[in-house]
Scaffold this active site. Structure first.
Site, PDB file in Angstrom:
ATOM      1  N   GLY A  93       3.704   4.438   9.854  1.00 26.28           N
ATOM      2  CA  GLY A  93       4.596   3.338   9.558  1.00 26.28           C
ATOM      3  C   GLY A  93       3.946   2.441   8.533  1.00 26.28           C
TER       4      GLY A  93
ATOM      5  CB  VAL B   2       0.412  -2.001   6.528  1.00 23.93           C
ATOM      6  CG1 VAL B   2      -0.285  -3.323   6.714  1.00 23.93           C
ATOM      7  CG2 VAL B   2      -0.227  -0.940   7.384  1.00 23.93           C
TER       8      VAL B   2
ATOM      9  CB  THR C 144       0.086   8.744   9.094  1.00 21.34           C
ATOM     10  OG1 THR C 144      -1.008   8.928   8.242  1.00 21.34           O
ATOM     11  CG2 THR C 144       0.742  10.065   9.360  1.00 21.34           C
TER      12      THR C 144
ATOM     13  CG  ASP D 270      -4.334   9.408  10.580  1.00 19.83           C
ATOM     14  OD1 ASP D 270      -4.533  10.388   9.834  1.00 19.83           O
ATOM     15  OD2 ASP D 270      -3.422   8.592  10.384  1.00 19.83           O
TER      16      ASP D 270
ATOM     17  N   GLY E 108       0.819  -1.211   0.000  1.00 16.92           N
ATOM     18  CA  GLY E 108       0.000   0.000   0.000  1.00 16.92           C
ATOM     19  C   GLY E 108       0.846   1.250   0.000  1.00 16.92           C
TER      20      GLY E 108
END
Ligand SMILES: *[C@@H]1O[C@H](CO)[C@@H](O)[C@H](O)[C@H]1NC(C)=O
Ligand SMILES: *[C@@H]1O[C@H](CO)[C@@H](O)[C@H](O)[C@H]1NC(C)=O
Ligand SMILES: *[C@@H]1O[C@H](CO)[C@@H](O)[C@H](O)[C@H]1NC(C)=O
Ligand SMILES: *[C@@H]1O[C@H](CO)[C@@H](O)[C@H](O)[C@H]1NC(C)=O
Ligand SMILES: *[C@@H]1O[C@H](CO)[C@@H](O)[C@H](O)[C@H]1NC(C)=O
Ligand SMILES: *[C@@H]1O[C@H](CO)[C@@H](O)[C@H](O)[C@H]1NC(C)=O
Ligand SMILES: *[C@@H]1O[C@H](CO)[C@@H](O)[C@H](O)[C@H]1NC(C)=O
Ligand SMILES: *[C@@H]1O[C@H](CO)[C@@H](O)[C@H](O)[C@H]1NC(C)=O
Ligand SMILES: CC(=O)N[C@H]1CO[C@H](CO)[C@@H](O)[C@@H]1O
Length: 893
Positions: free
Chosen positions: A612, A614, A610, A723, A606
């Protein structure tokens, strides 16, 4: 006043009485005392933080000692200045204040006044300076702005003022400071700037909807010292007339659409210039001959005393220059040579042009230099040895040029040096040992012809985080000392390195790039170090007789045993180094070591969240899990951390991603989430062939709203997401949305959360505008972000994406502008959806606008949002979008 009382009363008799009454009170008002005037001004203002507590007729304090007030020093002191900056004020600005006859300065900057330009302040006869910067002022600049004819300082920057600058603005002839920066002005500027003969500061920057040439009559303003026109849609050429601006100190024309060459005599005429910035335009051609010309300046810096008065005028060029920025243009020809040795120069940026020339040794006399960026040009010559004597230099980046020769041993001698980029040049020789630059964060020397070994001293640089030595001819072992560093990137691919890769560089903690070094060995590499022994044995087998077999076998056995011992010892060392704490809320058959080994570039997916990346990891049972790695700032105790994550992991809601477990060490926290196959809504929206039926979109919106409402109201403790954005909305196989990355502030700590968010998405359009004023997170901020997602669903546009015709990156502004320009919603709705869904889409659009209201208290709660979305699906009564600036006068349209 009189007309105020004369409402349309039917009864003439009463009107008459009122009329007489109001005539009676006029003289009374005119003689009102200063404290009463101030109290009357205060009475219409909202002051939630009670900054104006001292403004009171019950205390004995003299009104000249009230907060924000300055008086004359007379025996009858009288108010001259009102400074109410940053007091969190809102409400009505009353004209009462104009009864302070001696008021000359009014500063209301950085508050929350939400209204059009207060023209009634033009009644303040003595007012010279008006500062309304950083409020929520909206609407156009009216013709009547000319009523402010006495003003000298006008600062309306950082508001939402829109429309054209009217001709009548030219009547404000006394202006010394004009600041309309950071608004929404549009169109062409009128030719009135020549009127402002006393002007010292002109700021029209950050008005991205202006579409104008730079008014050439600005060049007549001999007192002008500062011009800020950056990022404001200016096109055309750099005006010749600017050569007349002999007082100019700061010129910023960056981020516009200027074309053509710079005027030939530019340097000679800008002798007082301190900062010159024309970066990010489309300027071209060679740089004006002799700007900051080299030879004369060198002699000047050595012999100033002898030469004064005798030098040709051009020698005085640029002596005050501190900042020179011409990057991102199409300039060609030799870089102005004299710049490198200017006595006050701090910053030189010329990257992304076609400059040629060399960096001269005399650079060592520019002892104030802090930053040099000349990447992506055609510079030649070698790196000057004098670089080491520049003690303030913290960045030197010259990648993508044709620099050749060796890297001088002093290249990293500046005690503050933190970024060095010399990649993609023709440098040769060895990498010198580095010792002095204890602040070095990033060293990139990729794609040169460097030979020899990687210096061991790199391992002693305490903050080195990015190390790129790829595409060279480096040989030897990778130094074990590099394991001491907290590297985020380690790239040594395509060299001739050999031997065992230090264990910690392999475990996936830094992103390691090792390919193209056939001699390297270690777990996960094509050559495992154990095999080395076997190959050795075979070779000896063919060369030697059977007599040696047993010896060879014995040797091989010893080597294997030794290697196993070594691995064991290192593994032991490793497990001692980091203490693991883990809790699985779900039977996951994976060890911590396997987990950490699996976190590498290959498993990252992906666009990256924000906080870190995945990673998708396949378990031995072939189940998939998603793991997010956060930096452990170490402020939280392990016990606290466990408690917080458990709190989050207990959430069970169909629209919220499950947390399956976590591991943590001193450095990192790994949160394990359930895996969702379809990826995020953001990735789908941004995909090349985005297609999604309206009913699916509506279902996603409702699901997300349910998830957020659950966090806000139903879960105990109540949580904020903080977020919300489309990349944090994952979709399961049936397109049921599940929100992820919720409440990470509770894990990383509020301070780290705020700073990471500010660093990684400084101007994210999901962030509510009040975050600027109010650091405390609220539900309303989540609602705003949800509104942005809803607008994305309705328009089919990504929130932060520019489209071809406009520069607007912010979907909220884009939607409002479109609706008001086109007077309807048709140009906003995603055209890929058939007209039969239009009514529902319009309803959702309305709701999205409501949720993204600038005023937090006007936004609905998530529960109200759910209701509204659900009724959308069921009613199809004809609704017409009505949205005018008076409905929500907080935002410009
Ligand atoms: C103080 O001002 C308030 C209103 O501003 C008024 O009602 C009150 O009578 C005043 N008190 C005195 C002592 O002047
Ligand atoms: C303001 O307060 C200071 C001391 O706090 C005092 O000396 C001064 O006289 C006061 N000014 C007026 C105008 O009352
Ligand atoms: C500003 O006002 C809001 C309420 O309107 C309050 O929550 C906030 O703490 C205030 N900020 C400051 C700096 O006083
Ligand atoms: C107006 O106030 C802002 C906010 O404090 C400040 O930065 C700016 O310099 C002021 N403008 C003028 C012209 O003084
Ligand atoms: C100032 O500008 C106005 C246009 O707004 C123009 O009519 C007027 O003649 C100018 N005055 C001077 C003194 O240049
Ligand atoms: C810049 O100017 C060119 C032509 O002069 C035009 O095609 C382009 O749209 C302009 N770009 C912007 C961002 O204004
Ligand atoms: C290098 O500079 C040229 C302009 O001279 C620009 O077109 C190009 O995009 C730049 N390359 C990179 C990688 O920034
Ligand atoms: C570096 O290695 C490449 C390929 O291995 C070789 O062609 C080149 O000559 C070498 N350069 C130097 C300076 O050793
Ligand atoms: C100190 C000062 O400038 N005082 C003036 C305030 O305004 C009144 C009315 O205009 C003048 O009379 C004072 O001289």
């Amino acid at each position: 006043m009189a007309t105020f009382f004369c409402t349309t009363t039917i009864n003439y008799y009463y009107s008459f009485i009122f009329l007489i009454f109001s005539f009676l009170i006029i003289p009374f008002i005119n003689t009102t005392s200063e404290p009463d005037i101030l109290l009357s001004f205060k009475s219409t203002i909202k002051d939630p933080s009670n900054f104006l507590a001292s403004w009171s007729n019950t205390t004995l304090t003299h009104h000249c000692n009230w907060t924000g007030i300055t008086c004359t020093n007379h025996n009858t002191p009288s108010v001259t200045s009102l400074n109410l900056q940053s007091f969190n004020l809102s409400g009505e600005l009353s004209p009462a204040i104009c009864q302070l006859f001696n008021l000359s300065s009014l500063n209301l900057a950085d508050n929350l006044f939400n209204q059009p330009i207060p023209l009634h302040f033009s009644e303040c006869d003595s007012l010279v300076s008006l500062n309304l910067s950083s409020n929520l002022i909206w609407g156009t600049i009216p013709e009547q702005i000319s009523q402010f004819s006495a003003l000298e300082v006008i600062d309306f920057s950082i508001n939402h003022i829109e429309g054209k600058v009217p001709e009548s603005f030219g009547l404000l002839k006394h202006l010394k400071v004009i600041n309309f920066g950071n608004n929404l002005l549009t169109g062409n500027l009128p030719r009135v700037f020549g009127n402002f003969t006393n002007l010292v500061v002109l700021d029209l920057s950050e008005n991205q909807f202006l579409e104008s040439e730079i008014p050439s009559d600005i060049g007549n303003l001999g007192k002008l010292e500062q011009i800020f026109l950056q990022n404001s849609g200016f096109f055309g050429v750099f005006p010749d007339t600017f050569l007349g601006l002999s007082s100019l100190k700061v010129l910023d024309l960056s981020q516009n659409n200027l074309t053509g060459e710079l005027p030939k005599n530019l340097g000679a005429s800008l002798g007082n210039l301190v900062s010159f910035d024309v970066s990010s335009n489309k300027l071209s051609g060679p740089f004006p001959n002799g700007i900051c010309s080299g030879k004369t300046l060198i002699s000047l810096s050595l012999h100033t005393n002898y030469f004064t008065g005798l030098l040709p005028e051009s020698v005085n060029q640029c002596l005050n220059l501190e900042r020179f920025q011409v990057q991102n243009n199409g300039f060609s020809g030799d870089f102005p040579n004299g710049l490198w040795s200017l006595p006050k120069i701090i910053l030189i940026r010329g990257e992304n042009n076609r400059f040629s020339g060399e960096i001269p040794e005399i650079i060592s006399t520019a002892f104030k230099l802090e930053q040099i960026q000349i990447d992506n040009n055609s510079f030649t010559g070698s790196i000057p040895k004098g670089l080491g004597s520049l003690k303030s230099l913290y960045r030197f980046s010259a990648s993508n040029n044709r620099l050749f020769g060796g890297i001088p041993p002093s290249f990293c001698d500046s005690p503050v040096m933190s970024i060095i980029n010399l990649s993609h040049n023709l440098l040769s020789g060895k990498i010198p040992e580095v010792k002095k630059c204890r602040k070095l964060v990033s060293l990139a020397l990729a794609d040169n012809s460097l030979v020899g070994e990687i210096p061991h001293s790199l391992g002693e640089l305490p903050v080195l985080t990015y190390l790129d030595l790829s595409d060279n001819n480096l040989t030897g072992l990778i130094p074990d000392e590099l394991q001491n560093l907290k590297l985020a990137l380690f790239n040594v691919s395509y060299n001739g390195l050999t031997g065992r890769v230090p264990f910690l560089l392999l475990t996936g903690l830094p992103a390691s790039f090792l390919q193209g070094n056939p001699g390297l060995c270690g777990p996960g590499l094509p050559n495992s170090c154990l095999d080395e022994g076997k190959q050795h044995r075979h070779a000896s087998l063919t060369k030697t007789g059977y007599a040696f077999i047993s010896i060879a076998l014995a040797v091989a056995m010893v080597m294997v045993v030794y290697a196993l011992l070594l691995i064991h010892r290192r593994a032991k060392k490793r497990s001692e180094m980091g203490v693991w704490h883990s809790v699985f809320f779900y039977p996951l058959r994976i060890s911590e070591q396997d987990l950490v080994m699996a976190i590498n570039e290959k498993t990252a997916v992906g666009s990256g969240g924000t906080f870190g990346k995945v990673h998708i990891i396949s378990l031995p049972s072939s189940e998939l899990i998603a793991v997010k790695k956060l930096v452990n700032s170490g402020n939280q105790s392990t016990k606290y951390l466990k408690g917080e994550i458990k709190t989050l992991a207990k959430i069970r809601h169909k629209n919220i991603v499950k947390i399956l477990g976590f591991c943590s060490t001193e450095d990192s926290i790994f949160i394990i989430y359930e895996y969702l196959p379809k990826g995020s809504l953001g990735d789908i929206l941004g995909g090349p062939n985005f297609q999604m039926q309206w009913n699916v979109r509506l279902r996603i919106a409702i699901g997300v709203a349910h998830g957020l409402a659950y966090l806000h109201n139903d879960y105990s403790p109540n949580l904020l997401h903080r977020d919300v954005k489309s990349t944090n909305i994952l979709l399961d196989a049936d397109f049921e949305p599940k929100i992820t990355d919720f409440a990470l502030d509770r894990i990383v700590g509020d301070a780290s959360f705020q700073s990471i968010l500010a660093f990684e998405s400084p101007s994210s359009c999901y962030v509510a505008p009040e975050c600027k004023y109010n650091k405390k997170a609220t539900e309303e901020m989540d609602v705003y972000s949800f509104g942005v997602v809803l607008l994305e669903l309705v328009t089919g546009r990504q929130a932060g994406l520019a489209d071809s015709e406009e520069l607007s990156l912010d979907i909220v502004k884009w939607v409002r502008r479109k609706i008001n320009i086109a007077n309807g919603s048709d140009h906003v709705l995603d055209p890929r959806i058939s007209a039969s869904s239009k009514q529902e889409m319009v309803g959702a659009l309305e709701l999205g606008i409501h949720c993204t209201s600038v005023m937090p208290e006007k936004r609905p709660s998530m529960t109200e949002v759910i209701k509204a979305l659900q009724t959308l699906g069921s009613t199809s009564s004809s609704r017409r979008l009505q949205f005018t600036s008076s409905d929500d006068n907080s935002l410009p349209v």
